[in-house]
Design a protein around this motif. Structure first.
Motif, short mmCIF file in Angstrom:
data_model
loop_
_atom_site.label_atom_id
_atom_site.label_comp_id
_atom_site.label_asym_id
_atom_site.label_seq_id
_atom_site.Cartn_x
_atom_site.Cartn_y
_atom_site.Cartn_z
N TYR A 1 -5.33 -59.60 15.25
CA TYR A 1 -4.13 -60.04 14.53
C TYR A 1 -3.49 -61.19 15.31
O TYR A 1 -3.69 -61.32 16.49
CB TYR A 1 -3.17 -58.87 14.34
CG TYR A 1 -3.87 -57.70 13.68
CD1 TYR A 1 -4.14 -57.71 12.31
CD2 TYR A 1 -4.33 -56.62 14.43
CE1 TYR A 1 -4.84 -56.68 11.71
CE2 TYR A 1 -5.03 -55.59 13.83
CZ TYR A 1 -5.27 -55.62 12.47
OH TYR A 1 -5.98 -54.60 11.89
N GLY B 1 0.84 -53.63 9.75
CA GLY B 1 1.90 -53.44 8.77
C GLY B 1 1.46 -53.75 7.36
O GLY B 1 1.52 -52.91 6.47
N GLU B 2 1.00 -54.95 7.13
CA GLU B 2 0.60 -55.37 5.79
C GLU B 2 -0.65 -56.23 5.90
O GLU B 2 -0.99 -56.71 6.96
CB GLU B 2 1.71 -56.19 5.13
CG GLU B 2 2.94 -55.40 4.78
CD GLU B 2 3.97 -56.26 4.06
OE1 GLU B 2 3.60 -57.30 3.48
OE2 GLU B 2 5.14 -55.88 4.10
N GLY B 3 -1.27 -56.45 4.77
CA GLY B 3 -2.40 -57.36 4.74
C GLY B 3 -3.71 -56.70 5.13
O GLY B 3 -3.95 -55.54 4.83
N TYR B 4 -4.50 -57.42 5.85
CA TYR B 4 -5.85 -56.96 6.18
C TYR B 4 -5.84 -55.93 7.32
O TYR B 4 -4.89 -55.81 8.06
CB TYR B 4 -6.75 -58.15 6.52
CG TYR B 4 -6.26 -58.99 7.68
CD1 TYR B 4 -6.70 -58.74 8.98
CD2 TYR B 4 -5.40 -60.06 7.48
CE1 TYR B 4 -6.28 -59.50 10.04
CE2 TYR B 4 -4.97 -60.85 8.54
CZ TYR B 4 -5.41 -60.57 9.81
OH TYR B 4 -4.99 -61.33 10.86
N HIS B 5 -6.96 -55.20 7.42
CA HIS B 5 -7.10 -54.14 8.41
C HIS B 5 -8.47 -54.30 9.07
O HIS B 5 -9.48 -53.88 8.52
CB HIS B 5 -6.98 -52.78 7.72
CG HIS B 5 -6.74 -51.63 8.64
ND1 HIS B 5 -7.60 -51.28 9.64
CD2 HIS B 5 -5.72 -50.73 8.69
CE1 HIS B 5 -7.15 -50.22 10.28
NE2 HIS B 5 -6.00 -49.88 9.71
#
Length: 121
Positions: free
Chosen positions: A16, A60-64
């Motif tokens: 990230y 938190g949000e988006g891609y993992h």
């Protein structure tokens, strides 16, 4: 018969903060899903990318990134982390996601020689 290609992805950035590792994993997943060619995918994580294979990520949000690596492993991809990079970051004794393992420069050298294509992010 479909032609078989061995594709090596070398990732260098943290999971990230930048989208380089995310984009490399996106491409690897997409190539693994192509029906035109049979692919063997290998992922080598170096530098800050070694943290991509740590479990219990909670973005938190988006891609993992952890889930993306787990998808690739389920598709048959091999995933190795640079031992020197893990040692430098104090990660060598931490658990990794299932299917990922610590590798060496010798592993990366062999994979590079065996690969039809090498892609770096």
């Amino acid at each position: 018969m479909k032609p078989k290609q061995t594709l090596l992805f070398i990732l260098n950035d943290a999971p990230y903060g930048s989208e380089r590792s995310f984009n490399g994993l996106r491409l690897a997943i997409n190539l693994g899903e192509q029906s035109e060619a049979e692919t063997e995918i290998k992922i080598f994580l170096m530098s800050d990318a070694v943290s991509c294979a740590l479990p219990a990520q909670a973005p938190g949000e988006g891609y993992h990134v952890q889930q993306m690596l787990e998808i690739l492993i389920a598709q048959g991809a091999e995933v190795k982390l640079c031992k020197t990079c893990c040692n430098a970051r104090g990660l060598s004794s931490l658990p990794l996601i299932e299917g990922a393992e610590i590798g060496t420069l010798d592993d990366l050298s062999l994979w590079t020689l065996q690969a039809d294509k090498v892609v770096t992010f």
